[in-house]
Design a protein around this motif. Structure first.
Motif, PDB file in Angstrom:
ATOM      1  N   VAL A  64       0.841  -1.192   0.000  1.00  0.00           N
ATOM      2  CA  VAL A  64       0.000   0.000   0.000  1.00  0.00           C
ATOM      3  C   VAL A  64       0.877   1.242   0.000  1.00  0.00           C
ATOM      4  CG1 VAL A  64      -1.790   1.258   1.256  1.00  0.00           C
ATOM      5  CG2 VAL A  64      -1.804  -1.248   1.241  1.00  0.00           C
ATOM      6  N   ASP A  65       0.585   2.180  -0.879  1.00  0.00           N
ATOM      7  CA  ASP A  65       1.279   3.464  -0.877  1.00  0.00           C
ATOM      8  C   ASP A  65       0.568   4.416   0.081  1.00  0.00           C
ATOM      9  OD1 ASP A  65       3.108   2.662  -2.810  1.00  0.00           O
ATOM     10  OD2 ASP A  65       1.765   3.221  -4.445  1.00  0.00           O
ATOM     11  N   ARG A 106      -0.812   0.152   7.247  1.00  0.00           N
ATOM     12  CA  ARG A 106      -1.390   1.029   6.238  1.00  0.00           C
ATOM     13  C   ARG A 106      -2.551   0.294   5.578  1.00  0.00           C
ATOM     14  NH1 ARG A 106       3.542   2.928   2.563  1.00  0.00           N
ATOM     15  NH2 ARG A 106       3.679   0.660   2.291  1.00  0.00           N
ATOM     16  N   THR A 107      -3.663   0.992   5.382  1.00  0.00           N
ATOM     17  CA  THR A 107      -4.850   0.410   4.766  1.00  0.00           C
ATOM     18  C   THR A 107      -5.328   1.316   3.643  1.00  0.00           C
ATOM     19  OG1 THR A 107      -6.362   1.511   6.310  1.00  0.00           O
ATOM     20  CG2 THR A 107      -5.546  -0.679   6.931  1.00  0.00           C
ATOM     21  N   HIS A 108      -5.939   0.703   2.649  1.00  0.00           N
ATOM     22  CA  HIS A 108      -6.485   1.451   1.510  1.00  0.00           C
ATOM     23  C   HIS A 108      -7.808   0.822   1.115  1.00  0.00           C
ATOM     24  CE1 HIS A 108      -6.799   3.668  -2.223  1.00  0.00           C
ATOM     25  NE2 HIS A 108      -6.885   2.528  -2.899  1.00  0.00           N
ATOM     26  N   ALA A 109      -8.893   1.597   1.163  1.00  0.00           N
ATOM     27  CA  ALA A 109     -10.211   1.093   0.809  1.00  0.00           C
ATOM     28  C   ALA A 109     -10.336   0.969  -0.710  1.00  0.00           C
ATOM     29  CB  ALA A 109     -11.298   2.013   1.345  1.00  0.00           C
ATOM     30  N   GLY A 130     -13.602  -3.933  -0.662  1.00  0.00           N
ATOM     31  CA  GLY A 130     -12.854  -4.320   0.520  1.00  0.00           C
ATOM     32  C   GLY A 130     -11.682  -3.416   0.803  1.00  0.00           C
ATOM     33  N   TRP A 131     -10.550  -4.017   1.161  1.00  0.00           N
ATOM     34  CA  TRP A 131      -9.379  -3.272   1.588  1.00  0.00           C
ATOM     35  C   TRP A 131      -8.104  -3.937   1.078  1.00  0.00           C
ATOM     36  CZ3 TRP A 131     -10.040   1.062   4.744  1.00  0.00           C
ATOM     37  CH2 TRP A 131     -11.316   1.223   5.291  1.00  0.00           C
ATOM     38  N   ASP A 132      -7.096  -3.111   0.813  1.00  0.00           N
ATOM     39  CA  ASP A 132      -5.714  -3.561   0.709  1.00  0.00           C
ATOM     40  C   ASP A 132      -5.007  -3.082   1.973  1.00  0.00           C
ATOM     41  OD1 ASP A 132      -6.233  -4.548  -1.800  1.00  0.00           O
ATOM     42  OD2 ASP A 132      -5.330  -2.867  -2.864  1.00  0.00           O
ATOM     43  N   LEU A 133      -4.025  -3.828   2.439  1.00  0.00           N
ATOM     44  CA  LEU A 133      -3.332  -3.428   3.661  1.00  0.00           C
ATOM     45  C   LEU A 133      -1.931  -4.007   3.692  1.00  0.00           C
ATOM     46  CD1 LEU A 133      -3.281  -6.061   5.841  1.00  0.00           C
ATOM     47  CD2 LEU A 133      -5.726  -5.559   5.824  1.00  0.00           C
ATOM     48  N   ASP A 134      -1.085  -3.404   4.511  1.00  0.00           N
ATOM     49  CA  ASP A 134       0.203  -4.008   4.823  1.00  0.00           C
ATOM     50  C   ASP A 134       0.685  -3.533   6.185  1.00  0.00           C
ATOM     51  OD1 ASP A 134       1.437  -1.481   4.397  1.00  0.00           O
ATOM     52  OD2 ASP A 134       2.023  -2.000   2.363  1.00  0.00           O
ATOM     53  N   THR A 136      -5.069  -8.570   1.420  1.00  0.00           N
ATOM     54  CA  THR A 136      -6.298  -8.030   0.863  1.00  0.00           C
ATOM     55  C   THR A 136      -7.478  -8.595   1.624  1.00  0.00           C
ATOM     56  OG1 THR A 136      -6.563  -9.807  -0.772  1.00  0.00           O
ATOM     57  CG2 THR A 136      -5.291  -7.876  -1.455  1.00  0.00           C
ATOM     58  N   ILE A 137      -8.523  -7.798   1.733  1.00  0.00           N
ATOM     59  CA  ILE A 137      -9.814  -8.224   2.261  1.00  0.00           C
ATOM     60  C   ILE A 137     -10.833  -7.928   1.181  1.00  0.00           C
ATOM     61  CG2 ILE A 137     -11.546  -7.926   4.081  1.00  0.00           C
ATOM     62  CD1 ILE A 137      -9.205  -6.710   5.780  1.00  0.00           C
TER      63      ILE A 137
END
Length: 287
Positions: A173-174, A258-261, A265-269, A281-282
């Motif tokens: 995630v950026d 870090r999360t990104h909607a 769902g979501w991307d995260l790291d 990923t969710i």
């Protein structure tokens, strides 16, 4: 059989001849959720204490069967030294703590990996005959060999990123941190207390050093659960949570979540110094 006993058995059976193919054994058990245990798990991982099982909690019900299967000589890879490199969980609907559950575990996909051999331990959980949860834990045995099968890729096609060795894992995630975690030295012992996973690499610096780590490291499934807990209340009832475990999270450490909607769902790291300890990923699950 308790997990500590199974780990001792695995150590005894790690030397000597082993099978060359996966056993066709499927292990099963009935399970009921101890609410005090569920509350302890929630507190260790950061979830709200409640009646609905967090998506990662059923992994604890399947994990003892995983260890039992991997501890025997009929399993082609010795349990000591196996690295948990990826995990996929699907929750088909919310699971209430009062529901009696049926848990099954089997092994699949024993395949070559550029660094050794890779295998999946697959769990499924049903309530009243209805499938409510699935889990797939991918393990890597460095330096091991597996029979080549061109019909089986080294990772499930649905995984959004390939399984790589930990040192190669990069941030997913950026952007700036959603949260900063100060992960203290006792995290591994607390998670071991609720999970039963008493692998010595998680418990104390001295026992971790015996396996080549400078300090104890956090359990990957604690990191996955703690990241999921940060999104509690913003998750679909039915979801698929996929994670890749990267570089070991040494204890103690300061790391960033870090999360990104995204649309479904979501991307995260979870990272430190630009390298990922976990990337995932969710996604909303349908059907």
């Amino acid at each position: 059989m308790r997990l500590g006993t199974l780990y001792a058995k695995a150590a005894l059976t790690s030397v000597g001849p082993r099978a060359h193919t996966l056993p066709d054994t499927q292990l099963h058990r009935s399970a009921t959720v101890d609410r005090a245990h569920l509350a302890g798990y929630a507190r260790v991982c950061g979830f709200t204490v409640g009646d609905t099982l967090p998506a990662t909690y059923p992994h604890l019900l399947a994990f003892p069967l995983q260890v039992e299967l991997m501890a025997g000589r009929s399993f082609p890879l010795p349990l000591p030294g196996l690295v948990h490199v990826a995990n996929r969980i699907t929750v088909h609907r919310p699971i209430d703590a009062s529901e009696p559950l049926d848990v099954g575990v089997r092994a699949e996909r024993f395949v070559p990996h550029p660094k050794g051999a890779q295998v999946d331990l697959v769990g499924d959980i049903s309530a009243g005959g209805e499938r409510v949860w699935d889990g797939r834990s991918t393990y890597l045995a460095r330096g091991a060999t597996a029979p080549a099968d061109p019909t089986i890729p080294t990772a499930p096609a649905s995984r959004p990123f390939p399984v790589r060795e930990s040192a190669d894992s990069r941030a997913r995630v950026d952007g700036s941190a959603t949260a900063t975690w100060r992960v203290d030295a006792g995290t591994g012992r607390r998670y071991a207390g609720v999970s039963g996973d008493v692998n010595p690499i998680h418990l104390h610096p001295l026992t971790a050093k015996a396996f080549g780590f400078p300090r104890a490291i956090a359990h990957g499934m604690w990191t996955a659960a703690h990241a999921l807990a940060a999104l509690e209340g913003r998750l679909p009832d039915a979801l698929t949570y996929e994670v890749e475990f990267g570089r070991p999270l040494l204890l103690p450490s300061i790391v960033e979540l870090r999360t990104h909607a995204v649309d479904d769902g979501w991307d995260l790291d979870v990272t430190s110094r630009g390298k990922a300890h976990l990337a995932g990923t969710i996604r909303r699950s349908v059907g």
